[in-house]
Design a protein around this motif. Structure first.
Motif, PDB file in Angstrom:
ATOM      1  N   UNK A 139     -12.996   0.753  -8.239  1.00 21.88           N
ATOM      2  CA  UNK A 139     -11.936  -0.115  -7.731  1.00 21.88           C
ATOM      3  C   UNK A 139     -10.806   0.743  -7.202  1.00 21.88           C
ATOM      4  N   UNK A 140     -10.312   0.376  -6.047  1.00 22.74           N
ATOM      5  CA  UNK A 140      -9.185   1.084  -5.465  1.00 22.74           C
ATOM      6  C   UNK A 140      -8.276   0.071  -4.791  1.00 22.74           C
ATOM      7  N   UNK A 141      -7.084   0.530  -4.466  1.00 26.16           N
ATOM      8  CA  UNK A 141      -6.130  -0.366  -3.832  1.00 26.16           C
ATOM      9  C   UNK A 141      -5.364   0.327  -2.724  1.00 26.16           C
ATOM     10  N   UNK A 142      -4.972  -0.449  -1.757  1.00 24.61           N
ATOM     11  CA  UNK A 142      -4.147   0.039  -0.652  1.00 24.61           C
ATOM     12  C   UNK A 142      -2.882  -0.799  -0.625  1.00 24.61           C
ATOM     13  N   UNK A 143      -1.807  -0.242  -1.144  1.00 22.30           N
ATOM     14  CA  UNK A 143      -0.563  -1.006  -1.234  1.00 22.30           C
ATOM     15  C   UNK A 143      -0.045  -1.405   0.141  1.00 22.30           C
ATOM     16  N   UNK A 144      -0.178  -0.515   1.108  1.00 26.88           N
ATOM     17  CA  UNK A 144       0.329  -0.807   2.447  1.00 26.88           C
ATOM     18  C   UNK A 144      -0.394  -1.994   3.071  1.00 26.88           C
ATOM     19  N   UNK A 145      -1.678  -2.125   2.755  1.00 22.02           N
ATOM     20  CA  UNK A 145      -2.462  -3.235   3.289  1.00 22.02           C
ATOM     21  C   UNK A 145      -2.553  -4.404   2.319  1.00 22.02           C
ATOM     22  N   UNK A 146      -1.947  -4.258   1.149  1.00 24.78           N
ATOM     23  CA  UNK A 146      -2.026  -5.297   0.114  1.00 24.78           C
ATOM     24  C   UNK A 146      -3.474  -5.717  -0.136  1.00 24.78           C
ATOM     25  N   UNK A 147      -4.323  -4.730  -0.250  1.00 26.65           N
ATOM     26  CA  UNK A 147      -5.752  -4.999  -0.391  1.00 26.65           C
ATOM     27  C   UNK A 147      -6.331  -4.186  -1.531  1.00 26.65           C
ATOM     28  N   UNK A 148      -7.174  -4.826  -2.312  1.00 29.27           N
ATOM     29  CA  UNK A 148      -7.919  -4.165  -3.376  1.00 29.27           C
ATOM     30  C   UNK A 148      -9.384  -4.135  -2.975  1.00 29.27           C
TER      31      UNK A 148
END
Length: 123
Positions: A70-79
C-alpha cells in the motif's frame, strides 16, 4: 464530507498482479487513516491493509503481508494497493475507506467508504 472512488479492478490470472487506486475528494487525504478491505462472495468483509494517519506507515493483514503493498500520493490524494502473486482466494470486491483513528483494522472504525471494485483471479 469525504468521497472515495476505487478503480483498477478486473480479471487476472493466478500469479498475476493488479494495482487498485482510491482517490479521495472533499477533505484532505492525509487527514485520515486510509484502509483497504475486501469482501469475497458469501463471506464477511475483511481488513486488507492501510496507511496510518499519524506516521503514514502502511500496515497489513497477515493474509496479504509480503504480497500486497500500500502506498499513497498526497499530492494526488490517492492511495494505491499493489497486489502481487494473486490467487483465487484474493477474489473479492475491494473497498477503500477512511477513518479518524490513528490506526485501525476494524471496519466499524472507518466512517466513509467507496463503492468497491471487483477483483477476480481466475484462469
Amino acid at each position: 464530507q469525504v468521497q472515495l472512488v476505487e478503480s483498477g479492478g478486473g480479471l487476472v490470472q493466478p500469479g498475476g498482479s493488479l494495482r487498485l487506486s482510491c482517490t479521495v475528494s472533499g477533505r484532505t487525504y492525509s487527514s485520515y487513516t486510509m484502509g483497504w478491505f475486501r469482501q469475497a462472495p458469501g463471506k464477511e468483509r475483511e481488513f486488507v491493509g492501510g496507511i496510518a494517519r499519524g506516521d503514514g506507515n502502511a500496515y497489513y493483514a497477515d493474509s496479504v503481508e509480503g504480497r500486497f503493498t500500500i502506498s499513497g500520493d498526497n499530492a494526488e490524494s490517492t492511495m494505491y494497493l499493489q497486489m502481487n502473486s494473486l490467487g483465487p482466494k484474493d477474489t473479492a470486491v475491494y473497498y477503500c475507506a477512511a477513518s479518524n483513528y490513528l490506526l485501525s483494522h476494524y471496519e466499524a472504525d472507518f466512517h466513509s467508504w467507496g463503492q468497491g471494485t471487483q477483483v477476480t483471479v481466475s484462469s
